[in-house]
Design a protein around this motif. Structure first.
Motif, PDB file in Angstrom:
ATOM      1  N   SER A  51      21.993  -2.031  47.234  1.00 15.13           N
ATOM      2  CA  SER A  51      23.449  -2.123  47.096  1.00 15.13           C
ATOM      3  C   SER A  51      24.109  -0.803  47.468  1.00 15.13           C
ATOM      4  CB  SER A  51      23.812  -2.498  45.657  1.00 15.13           C
ATOM      5  OG  SER A  51      23.245  -3.737  45.298  1.00 15.13           O
ATOM      6  N   GLN A  52      23.507   0.302  47.043  1.00 13.40           N
ATOM      7  CA  GLN A  52      24.042   1.626  47.379  1.00 13.40           C
ATOM      8  C   GLN A  52      23.983   1.869  48.878  1.00 13.40           C
ATOM      9  OE1 GLN A  52      21.659   4.244  44.988  1.00 13.40           O
ATOM     10  NE2 GLN A  52      22.545   3.538  43.056  1.00 13.40           N
ATOM     11  N   TRP A  53      22.884   1.445  49.504  1.00 11.81           N
ATOM     12  CA  TRP A  53      22.746   1.638  50.958  1.00 11.81           C
ATOM     13  C   TRP A  53      23.829   0.857  51.694  1.00 11.81           C
ATOM     14  CZ3 TRP A  53      22.294  -0.673  55.580  1.00 11.81           C
ATOM     15  CH2 TRP A  53      21.804   0.100  56.651  1.00 11.81           C
ATOM     16  N   LEU A  54      24.038  -0.386  51.308  1.00 14.45           N
ATOM     17  CA  LEU A  54      25.058  -1.212  51.973  1.00 14.45           C
ATOM     18  C   LEU A  54      26.446  -0.614  51.801  1.00 14.45           C
ATOM     19  CD1 LEU A  54      23.856  -4.803  51.020  1.00 14.45           C
ATOM     20  CD2 LEU A  54      23.632  -3.681  53.242  1.00 14.45           C
ATOM     21  N   ALA A  55      26.767  -0.171  50.596  1.00 11.83           N
ATOM     22  CA  ALA A  55      28.091   0.412  50.346  1.00 11.83           C
ATOM     23  C   ALA A  55      28.269   1.698  51.135  1.00 11.83           C
ATOM     24  CB  ALA A  55      28.271   0.666  48.850  1.00 11.83           C
ATOM     25  N   ALA A  56      27.229   2.520  51.213  1.00 12.32           N
ATOM     26  CA  ALA A  56      27.312   3.786  51.946  1.00 12.32           C
ATOM     27  C   ALA A  56      27.536   3.568  53.432  1.00 12.32           C
ATOM     28  CB  ALA A  56      26.043   4.602  51.719  1.00 12.32           C
ATOM     29  N   ALA A  60      29.303  -3.305  52.308  1.00  7.71           N
ATOM     30  CA  ALA A  60      29.569  -3.986  51.043  1.00  7.71           C
ATOM     31  C   ALA A  60      30.602  -3.174  50.281  1.00  7.71           C
ATOM     32  CB  ALA A  60      28.291  -4.130  50.219  1.00  7.71           C
ATOM     33  N   PRO A  61      31.385  -3.810  49.428  1.00  8.11           N
ATOM     34  CA  PRO A  61      32.371  -3.071  48.649  1.00  8.11           C
ATOM     35  C   PRO A  61      31.700  -2.108  47.680  1.00  8.11           C
ATOM     36  CG  PRO A  61      32.761  -5.456  48.560  1.00  8.11           C
ATOM     37  CD  PRO A  61      31.420  -5.267  49.161  1.00  8.11           C
ATOM     38  N   GLU A  62      32.346  -0.989  47.414  1.00 12.09           N
ATOM     39  CA  GLU A  62      31.849  -0.042  46.413  1.00 12.09           C
ATOM     40  C   GLU A  62      31.719  -0.748  45.067  1.00 12.09           C
ATOM     41  OE1 GLU A  62      30.750   2.996  46.364  1.00 12.09           O
ATOM     42  OE2 GLU A  62      31.075   3.471  48.489  1.00 12.09           O
ATOM     43  N   GLY A  63      30.601  -0.507  44.397  1.00  9.70           N
ATOM     44  CA  GLY A  63      30.395  -1.096  43.084  1.00  9.70           C
ATOM     45  C   GLY A  63      29.818  -2.493  43.100  1.00  9.70           C
ATOM     46  N   SER A  64      29.680  -3.091  44.289  1.00 12.63           N
ATOM     47  CA  SER A  64      29.095  -4.433  44.352  1.00 12.63           C
ATOM     48  C   SER A  64      27.581  -4.333  44.193  1.00 12.63           C
ATOM     49  CB  SER A  64      29.429  -5.105  45.685  1.00 12.63           C
ATOM     50  OG  SER A  64      28.890  -4.363  46.766  1.00 12.63           O
ATOM     51  N   ARG A  65      26.954  -5.452  43.869  1.00 16.10           N
ATOM     52  CA  ARG A  65      25.510  -5.441  43.645  1.00 16.10           C
ATOM     53  C   ARG A  65      24.907  -6.717  44.212  1.00 16.10           C
ATOM     54  NH1 ARG A  65      21.717  -2.875  40.385  1.00 16.10           N
ATOM     55  NH2 ARG A  65      20.014  -4.178  39.613  1.00 16.10           N
ATOM     56  N   VAL A  66      23.928  -6.553  45.069  1.00 14.74           N
ATOM     57  CA  VAL A  66      23.208  -7.714  45.584  1.00 14.74           C
ATOM     58  C   VAL A  66      22.057  -8.042  44.635  1.00 14.74           C
ATOM     59  CG1 VAL A  66      23.806  -7.333  47.997  1.00 14.74           C
ATOM     60  CG2 VAL A  66      21.775  -6.232  47.057  1.00 14.74           C
ATOM     61  N   ALA A 131      31.314 -12.611  46.516  1.00 13.37           N
ATOM     62  CA  ALA A 131      30.123 -12.001  45.917  1.00 13.37           C
ATOM     63  C   ALA A 131      28.833 -12.621  46.428  1.00 13.37           C
ATOM     64  CB  ALA A 131      30.189 -12.124  44.400  1.00 13.37           C
ATOM     65  N   ASP A 132      28.859 -13.929  46.700  1.00 15.36           N
ATOM     66  CA  ASP A 132      27.621 -14.576  47.117  1.00 15.36           C
ATOM     67  C   ASP A 132      27.387 -14.492  48.617  1.00 15.36           C
ATOM     68  OD1 ASP A 132      29.709 -16.199  47.787  1.00 15.36           O
ATOM     69  OD2 ASP A 132      28.701 -18.064  47.292  1.00 15.36           O
ATOM     70  N   ARG A 133      28.268 -13.794  49.337  1.00 15.39           N
ATOM     71  CA  ARG A 133      28.097 -13.682  50.793  1.00 15.39           C
ATOM     72  C   ARG A 133      27.943 -12.246  51.260  1.00 15.39           C
ATOM     73  NH1 ARG A 133      29.788 -18.161  53.593  1.00 15.39           N
ATOM     74  NH2 ARG A 133      28.555 -17.256  55.275  1.00 15.39           N
ATOM     75  N   ILE A 134      27.749 -11.308  50.339  1.00 16.38           N
ATOM     76  CA  ILE A 134      27.640  -9.904  50.724  1.00 16.38           C
ATOM     77  C   ILE A 134      26.479  -9.704  51.685  1.00 16.38           C
ATOM     78  CG2 ILE A 134      27.079  -7.594  49.880  1.00 16.38           C
ATOM     79  CD1 ILE A 134      28.734  -8.206  47.411  1.00 16.38           C
ATOM     80  N   ALA A 135      25.322 -10.247  51.342  1.00 13.89           N
ATOM     81  CA  ALA A 135      24.154 -10.068  52.197  1.00 13.89           C
ATOM     82  C   ALA A 135      24.362 -10.738  53.554  1.00 13.89           C
ATOM     83  CB  ALA A 135      22.904 -10.617  51.512  1.00 13.89           C
TER      84      ALA A 135
END
Length: 203
Positions: A51-56, A60-66, A131-135
């Motif tokens: 999640s951190q890698w995607l946000a960086a 992905a939005p900051e604070g989101s979690r896959v 949220a369910d489509r971040i990946a």
């Protein structure tokens, strides 16, 4: 005196991004699985670092979690991207399964920014972040970038690092470059110097 057996070893830090990774997030994505002298390092090994890698990388939005199931999908997709890069570097045909994975990712999520309005920004365009489509969205963007990398002007300069045990890909900045970082180059030169010294001592 501190018991030496109680020392803990800090996890190895990844090297700086390989040349070309700042322009091509798909290259950095492929390199999120790497081999260091201390052993393998997977930057997508669990939901939190993934999640951190995607946000960086603005995927992905900051604070989101896959979730773990999505993290596993990201790792599987990364393998497909690595297979395509491997084939391109080796001058081999693109593996059919890897092609199918990238093309599937390209069509799995909307990639056209929608027109939106809010009081702070007014009218603007942005991609949805359900949220369910971040990946799905992240893989679609990475697939598009991988396709651009593999078919664009940087494609002939793609290379794999020649510094054992490194497995990273990079874009050559000049024809004589054989390593993805000065760290790898220094390690190879040090190994060669040591081998020459040993050979001289045995003569």
């Amino acid at each position: 005196m501190r018991d030496m057996s109680q020392r803990t070893t800090a996890p190895a830090a990844p090297p700086p991004p390989a040349p070309g990774a700042e322009q091509h997030p798909a290259l950095d994505f492929a390199n999120s699985l790497l081999t260091l002298p201390a052993g393998p390092l997977d930057l997508l090994a669990a939901p939190a670092p993934a999640s951190q890698w995607l946000a960086a990388h603005d995927l992905a939005p900051e604070g989101s979690r896959v979730l773990e199931v999505c993290t596993a999908r990201l790792r599987t997709f990364r393998e497909a991207v690595r297979e395509l890069l491997d084939a391109a570097v080796a001058g081999q045909p693109a593996p059919a399964g890897a092609l199918a994975a990238v093309n599937g990712a390209l069509t799995a999520a909307p990639s056209v920014p929608l027109l939106r309005w809010d009081a702070e920004r007014g009218l603007h365009r942005s991609l949805p972040h359900p949220a369910d489509r971040i990946a799905d969205r992240a893989m679609a963007l990475l697939a598009a970038d991988a396709a651009d990398l593999l078919t664009g002007p940087d494609a002939p300069r793609l290379a794999r690092c020649g510094g054992t045990p490194c497995t990273r890909f990079y874009v050559r900045t000049h024809a004589a470059r054989h390593w993805c970082s000065t760290r790898c180059g220094d390690r190879v030169r040090a190994a060669r110097a040591y081998a020459r010294k040993r050979a001289a001592e045995q003569d």
